[in-house]
Motif scaffolding. Structure first.
Motif, PDB file in Angstrom:
ATOM      1  N   GLN A 165       0.814  -1.205   0.007  1.00 29.33           N
ATOM      2  CA  GLN A 165      -0.049   0.047  -0.032  1.00 29.33           C
ATOM      3  C   GLN A 165       0.805   1.032   0.095  1.00 29.33           C
ATOM      4  O   GLN A 165       0.361   2.234  -0.525  1.00 29.33           O
ATOM      5  CB  GLN A 165      -0.920   0.091   1.057  1.00 29.33           C
ATOM      6  N   GLU A 171       1.801   3.436  -3.234  1.00 34.70           N
ATOM      7  CA  GLU A 171       0.984   4.376  -3.958  1.00 34.70           C
ATOM      8  C   GLU A 171       1.294   5.686  -3.294  1.00 34.70           C
ATOM      9  O   GLU A 171       1.060   6.082  -1.948  1.00 34.70           O
ATOM     10  CB  GLU A 171      -0.372   4.108  -3.667  1.00 34.70           C
ATOM     11  N   LEU A 176      -8.453   5.785  -4.007  1.00 34.93           N
ATOM     12  CA  LEU A 176      -7.286   5.396  -2.886  1.00 34.93           C
ATOM     13  C   LEU A 176      -8.061   4.269  -1.978  1.00 34.93           C
ATOM     14  O   LEU A 176      -7.429   3.277  -1.560  1.00 34.93           O
ATOM     15  CB  LEU A 176      -7.149   6.585  -1.933  1.00 34.93           C
ATOM     16  N   TRP A 222      -7.425   1.149  -3.819  1.00 35.61           N
ATOM     17  CA  TRP A 222      -6.160   0.732  -3.750  1.00 35.61           C
ATOM     18  C   TRP A 222      -5.814  -0.220  -2.351  1.00 35.61           C
ATOM     19  O   TRP A 222      -5.418  -1.371  -2.270  1.00 35.61           O
ATOM     20  CB  TRP A 222      -5.264   1.718  -3.891  1.00 35.61           C
ATOM     21  N   VAL A 233      -2.619  -0.748 -12.041  1.00 31.88           N
ATOM     22  CA  VAL A 233      -2.116   0.324 -11.295  1.00 31.88           C
ATOM     23  C   VAL A 233      -0.767   0.804 -11.896  1.00 31.88           C
ATOM     24  O   VAL A 233       0.070   0.225 -12.060  1.00 31.88           O
ATOM     25  CB  VAL A 233      -2.247   0.296 -10.048  1.00 31.88           C
ATOM     26  N   LEU A 292       3.370   3.767  -9.221  1.00 30.83           N
ATOM     27  CA  LEU A 292       3.825   2.917  -7.807  1.00 30.83           C
ATOM     28  C   LEU A 292       5.457   3.592  -7.797  1.00 30.83           C
ATOM     29  O   LEU A 292       6.103   3.352  -8.855  1.00 30.83           O
ATOM     30  CB  LEU A 292       3.693   1.615  -7.821  1.00 30.83           C
TER      31      LEU A 292
END
Length: 263
Positions: free
Chosen positions: A33, A36, A107, A110, A170, A173
């Motif tokens: 996590q 991100e 978010l 995610w 995604v 990152l």
């Protein structure tokens, strides 16, 4: 009046979340996590994860436990508290210059997707067999929790395949300075030196099941052949813990509540 809660004793959530390897899954989730930038900026600017990592871990654990084993009212109250906190979380990520908000659906998705996948990966690696159908059922169950924290229903993944399709999509990152600090806190939290060798067990297990790209981004040295002995050792340890440790109070209370409802 009470009820069996969001899931009940026959659910995959009750089965998976009762296993001690969920600590490993939770640590993996935190490290992924943090990649991100906006999500990590929110943690960096609106929490005391450096000064009080154990408090943060305890709050996250309590949320998972309450939404899993509490009755519906308790689960909804826990989610309401999270929504209230999210209302005050907003700012700008200093690395990308992008704004963030705690209730941003992107978010929320995610965080949810990484957590769900991490729990499945940890369980499959260190706890036992989990069929694709069981994994899909678990993801579908956890959608209820995502919706309670205001992730729009249309965005919530309902199968493990949907979770992984989303994660593969995604972009952007990266390991920001805050993420690097998060890694340090996870691997070396404040604790008595006597317990550091014990803490190395779940952290090594978490690093072993990180996506390879994540390990490379963090620049974590890793010798692939070590994965098998780590898996074997942690699997054996988790099975022993299941046999010798008492039933967690939340699970014991939930079972008693369900039995009283059936009486």
């Amino acid at each position: 009046m009470t009820d069996a809660g969001l899931f009940g004793p026959d659910s995959m959530a009750w089965r998976i979340h009762a296993d001690p390897v969920m600590l490993v899954g939770g640590l993996r989730a935190l490290l992924v996590q943090a990649l991100e930038p906006r999500a990590m900026a929110a943690v960096d600017q609106h929490s005391k994860f450096r000064e009080d990592p154990w408090g943060r871990l305890e709050r996250t654990t309590n949320f998972v436990v309450t939404t899993t084993y509490g009755d519906t009212a308790a689960a909804e109250a826990a989610a309401a508290l999270v929504r209230k906190v999210h209302e005050h979380v907003h700012g700008v990520d200093p690395v990308t210059g992008e704004a963030y908000a705690g209730n941003d659906p992107d978010l929320l998705l995610w965080i949810h997707a990484v957590e769900v996948e991490s729990f499945v990966v940890a369980y499959r690696t260190y706890a036992g067999r989990l069929t694709d159908a069981d994994a899909d059922r678990y993801v579908a169950e956890m959608a209820r929790v995502a919706e309670l924290v205001e992730l729009p229903a249309a965005m919530v993944p309902r199968s493990l395949g949907e979770v992984r399709d989303y994660l593969r999509s995604v972009r952007g990152l990266q390991v920001t300075p805050a993420a690097r600090e998060g890694l340090r806190v996870v691997l070396f939290p404040p604790m008595d030196l006597r317990y550091r060798p014990l803490w190395a067990i779940p952290t090594t297990a978490a690093v072993a099941i990180l996506p390879a790209d994540a390990r490379r981004m963090y620049r974590i040295p890793w010798f692939p052949p070590i994965a098998l002995p780590v898996r074997t050792g942690v699997f054996a340890l988790s099975r022993v813990l299941n046999l010798v440790t008492p039933v967690p109070p939340a699970l014991r209370d939930a079972r008693a509540r369900v039995q009283s409802l059936a009486a």
